[in-house]
Enzyme design. Structure first.
Site, PDB file in Angstrom:
ATOM      1  N   CYS A  16       0.846  -1.196   0.000  1.00 18.81           N
ATOM      2  CA  CYS A  16       0.000   0.000   0.000  1.00 18.81           C
ATOM      3  C   CYS A  16       0.877   1.239   0.000  1.00 18.81           C
ATOM      4  O   CYS A  16       1.497   1.568   1.017  1.00 18.81           O
ATOM      5  CB  CYS A  16      -0.920  -0.011   1.222  1.00 18.81           C
ATOM      6  SG  CYS A  16      -1.889   1.485   1.433  1.00 18.81           S
ATOM      7  N   CYS A  56      -0.262   3.925   2.488  1.00 13.33           N
ATOM      8  CA  CYS A  56       0.070   3.650   3.888  1.00 13.33           C
ATOM      9  C   CYS A  56       1.562   3.843   4.149  1.00 13.33           C
ATOM     10  O   CYS A  56       1.953   4.390   5.174  1.00 13.33           O
ATOM     11  CB  CYS A  56      -0.294   2.213   4.256  1.00 13.33           C
ATOM     12  SG  CYS A  56      -1.953   1.725   3.815  1.00 13.33           S
ATOM     13  N   ASP A  57       2.371   3.347   3.254  1.00 12.81           N
ATOM     14  CA  ASP A  57       3.787   3.168   3.563  1.00 12.81           C
ATOM     15  C   ASP A  57       4.737   3.956   2.679  1.00 12.81           C
ATOM     16  O   ASP A  57       5.952   3.817   2.805  1.00 12.81           O
ATOM     17  CB  ASP A  57       4.135   1.673   3.436  1.00 12.81           C
ATOM     18  CG  ASP A  57       3.292   0.822   4.372  1.00 12.81           C
ATOM     19  OD1 ASP A  57       3.038   1.277   5.496  1.00 12.81           O
ATOM     20  OD2 ASP A  57       2.889  -0.281   3.982  1.00 12.81           O
TER      21      ASP A  57
END
Lengths: 306, 102
Positions: A132, A135-136
């Site tokens: 993701c 997200c990251d």
């Protein structure tokens, strides 16, 4: 002893298909509940920008699914999130879903469990492998990343990573060509910060003190391997059906998808399927929404006519 | 109920926590939203545990000081100090095990 709850319809999965089924079930006056192992939204939550859902020319995936959630909440349909289903029994007139907290029973079930990302198959594990970019991605500003996969997700997420300030993206695809939309391919390679390799696979990762330092890539035609220095890997290798809960109970295709009829019915009476778990050629938010609609209307008809 | 802390008050908030969990999160991060739900369920299992939240984008220095490079990261707090950190998704049972191990 776990508390027991009775419903008309259990909706397993809270992605676009499940949430749309909840809307239609509520409007049909069915007592329904959505059981979701994660949070509602499904894979759309991990989509940075959705630009093909009519009425929203451009919207963040989580925002779109947040609005679907508000719609479902407004209709009074209960939603159980982070809900681990330990047992699902689909045979018989009354179906049962047992979670870690309660037992739910209903004569109709809509399976909308969707799909999950394919993991990177390499012998070395490390914390710098992600699925993701939203997200990251942020910690990789100024760094080099490897993106695996050649579809729309890989290109869209690569563009997103560059927008975060990632210094360079190396994109690898095992097939002879990339499958992403031409516009996304052009945009990525026009950035001057990305290079692509087709017929290439990741065979291993190199780490120092548990931190990723490089990926070992291989040209599948020649067998030649080389070391690509990268700080992180983002994996977009496609999806697998989430069928573990029911794979021994209903008919599935060889690939593990549900061969649902046009009315969303399955091989078991009272069990309907919707969304990405269904065997079909196209998997879009709009097709999932359509599936959820049909599944809920068919469930209502099934309950009324039985 | 998760109480949001910031760069300005995180040290004081953690020092005043006898036992609890702090989640380092990010806006529009699906895994973080998931972990917030996990934290809520964990809170029902451990009503005495203090639940804190820190936005990594608004408070990068504080996040780094807590040992969180990515979101979501869970920090287990015991006796006013961070004892363990774990990044990524976990279910309420796994969080409970991490909390009890800490």
């Amino acid at each position: 002893m776990k508390p027991e709850h009775r419903y008309d319809c259990l909706i397993i999965g809270g992605g676009p298909a499940g949430m749309t089924a909840a809307v239609y079930a509520a409007r049909a006056k069915l007592k329904a509940i959505v059981l979701e192992s994660n949070i509602t939204g499904g894979l759309v939550n991990s989509t940075y920008v959705v630009e093909n859902f009519p009425s929203y020319p451009s919207i963040h995936g989580m925002e779109l699914m947040g609005r679907m959630r508000e719609h479902v909440d407004g209709l009074g349909v209960p939603v159980e999130e982070v809900c681990e289903i330990e047992r699902l029994e689909l045979a018989g007139e009354v179906k049962t879903a047992e979670t870690d907290e309660a037992v739910y029973r209903a004569p109709a079930v809509i399976l909308a469990t969707g799909r999950k990302p394919v993991a990177l198959d390499v012998p070395t594990e490390c914390d710098q492998v992600h699925h993701c970019a939203i997200c990251d991605g942020a910690p990789y500003a100024g760094k080099r990343v490897l993106v695996t996969g050649g579809g729309n997700s890989a290109f869209d997420e690569s563009l997103y990573l560059l927008s975060l300030g990632v210094a360079h993206v190396t994109l690898v695809e095992i097939m002879p060509r990339f499958f992403a939309a031409a516009a996304a391919q052009e945009a990525l390679f026009a950035s001057g910060k990305a290079e692509g390799h087709t017929e290439t696979r990741v065979v291993d990762l190199e780490t120092t003190d548990c931190r990723l330092t490089a990926a070992v890539l291989q040209d599948v035609a020649s067998g030649r391997t080389w070391r690509e220095p990268v700080d992180g890997v983002f994996v977009f290798l496609g999806q697998l059906p989430n069928n573990a809960l029911f794979k021994n109970q209903i008919e599935l295709t060889k690939a593990g998808y549900i061969p649902a009829a046009p009315d969303a019915s399955t091989s078991l009476p009272g069990v309907f399927a919707a969304g990405d778990i269904v065997d079909k050629p196209f998997r879009q938010i709009t097709t999932a929404v359509a599936d959820g609609t049909v599944a809920a209307l068919s469930a209502e008809r099934f309950l009324r006519c039985r | 109920m998760i109480k949001e802390i910031t760069q300005a008050d995180y040290q004081e908030a953690i020092a005043a926590t006898p036992a609890g969990v702090c989640i380092v999160f990010k806006e529009l991060c699906p895994h973080c939203k998931n972990m917030e739900k996990v934290l809520e369920k964990f809170g029902q299992l451990q009503p005495a545990a203090v639940l804190l939240g820190l936005d990594i984008q608004k408070n990068p220095d504080a996040a780094r000081a807590l040992g969180a490079e990515r979101a979501p990261t869970v920090c287990v707090i015991k006796d006013g100090a961070v004892r363990r950190t774990k990044t990524g998704l976990m279910n309420p049972k796994e969080l409970l095990a991490l909390y009890q191990a800490g």
